[in-house]
Design a protein around this motif. Structure first.
Motif, PDB file in Angstrom:
ATOM      1  N   SER A  23       0.830  -1.197   0.000  1.00 22.44           N
ATOM      2  CA  SER A  23       0.000   0.000   0.000  1.00 22.44           C
ATOM      3  C   SER A  23       0.873   1.260   0.000  1.00 22.44           C
ATOM      4  O   SER A  23       0.552   2.247  -0.683  1.00 22.44           O
ATOM      5  N   GLN A  24       1.963   1.225   0.744  1.00 22.58           N
ATOM      6  CA  GLN A  24       2.856   2.389   0.775  1.00 22.58           C
ATOM      7  C   GLN A  24       3.540   2.582  -0.574  1.00 22.58           C
ATOM      8  O   GLN A  24       3.771   3.711  -1.010  1.00 22.58           O
ATOM      9  N   ARG A  26       2.223   1.747  -3.437  1.00 19.35           N
ATOM     10  CA  ARG A  26       1.181   2.300  -4.315  1.00 19.35           C
ATOM     11  C   ARG A  26       0.991   3.796  -4.069  1.00 19.35           C
ATOM     12  O   ARG A  26       0.679   4.557  -4.996  1.00 19.35           O
ATOM     13  N   ASP A  27       1.155   4.236  -2.820  1.00 18.28           N
ATOM     14  CA  ASP A  27       1.047   5.664  -2.524  1.00 18.28           C
ATOM     15  C   ASP A  27       2.106   6.456  -3.289  1.00 18.28           C
ATOM     16  O   ASP A  27       1.835   7.549  -3.794  1.00 18.28           O
ATOM     17  N   SER A  30       1.167   6.551  -6.934  1.00 15.64           N
ATOM     18  CA  SER A  30      -0.028   7.343  -7.252  1.00 15.64           C
ATOM     19  C   SER A  30       0.316   8.734  -7.760  1.00 15.64           C
ATOM     20  O   SER A  30      -0.526   9.413  -8.359  1.00 15.64           O
TER      21      SER A  30
END
Length: 256
Positions: A23-24, A26-27, A30
């Motif tokens: 998730s980090q 992907r941040d 983004s």
């Protein structure tokens, strides 16, 4: 010997950690997109990706130690060995993953790039976890608290049921606790044998003990789990029991 409930608990904690790490990543991604300059994406990832692998790898090592303690404390196993934590992926290893994955983006394939990066991150995050368990097992065997430690590989049951586990992982898992090291149980490349010389019941097998596995190509054996591999290696502890009058006066028996 680990119970299925313990393995499932360990597997869930590991997957949760991997999900947080991805998730980090992907941040960071983004802020970019398919049309972004690959050089800028690469530079941003080289700045952040190694730190993510270090932070989540440290936590993964603790999870591995906790799992080993949980398994090792099953009766009649009394006491644990000193905890030895493996180091997270080195910066150069993490940077190498970024440089490898970014190749797809230079070819204009954003989805392939993202998939490769996230898949490799899963392996790097769990790498110190798997190595910590192996280090503790080696220390346990040297301590004399157990006579031997053998390893088995277990595929994720849901992935196996739905046909998502690779055939080679399933083949390795089908062998049972016949490996002399966690590394051998996780090996995906190489030739040779790491047989312990004993079956799951502690009986001596024909053919003797394997002489080890020699890797093919340039892949390090420490990186033996493929990307997005959800397999778990599980230790089985053995003690020596006397069996007077039998073909073999002493056999290794699993500690249950």
């Amino acid at each position: 010997m680990a119970t299925q409930a313990q393995i499932q608990q360990y597997r869930l904690a590991s997957q949760t950690l991997v999900t947080l790490g991805q998730s980090q990543i992907r941040d960071v991604l983004s802020a970019f997109g398919p049309s972004s300059n690959p050089v800028l994406v690469r530079d941003a990832l080289i700045r952040y990706f190694p730190d993510f692998m270090t932070a989540f790898g440290d936590t993964a090592a603790v999870l591995g130690a906790d799992f080993y303690d949980m398994v090792r404390n099953l009766p009649p196993s009394a006491g644990t060995v000193q905890t030895v934590f493996a180091q997270p992926a080195k910066v150069k290893q993490s940077e190498g993953v970024v440089r490898w994955a970014i190749g797809s983006l230079f070819a204009g394939e954003w989805d392939s790039f993202e998939s490769a990066l996230l898949g490799a991150s899963q392996r790097l995050i769990l790498q110190p976890q798997r190595e910590t368990i192996d280090l503790m097992a080696q220390a346990d065997a040297r301590s004399g608290r157990v006579s031997a430690v053998a390893w088995s590989r277990q595929v994720h049951p849901e992935r196996a049921r739905t046909g998502k586990s690779c055939d080679f992982c399933i083949m390795l898992a089908g062998r049972g606790p016949v490996y002399r090291s966690q590394e051998a149980a996780g090996a995906v490349v190489g030739r040779g044998s790491d047989r312990t010389g004993f079956d799951a019941d502690g009986n001596r097998l024909s053919g003797g003990i394997g002489g080890g596995i020699t890797t093919r190509g340039l892949q390090e054996r420490a990186a033996s789990f493929h990307d997005e591999c959800n397999c778990t290696t599980v230790p089985t502890f053995y003690e020596v029991q006397d069996r007077p009058g039998g073909r073999y006066p002493q056999v290794l028996v699993p500690i249950s």
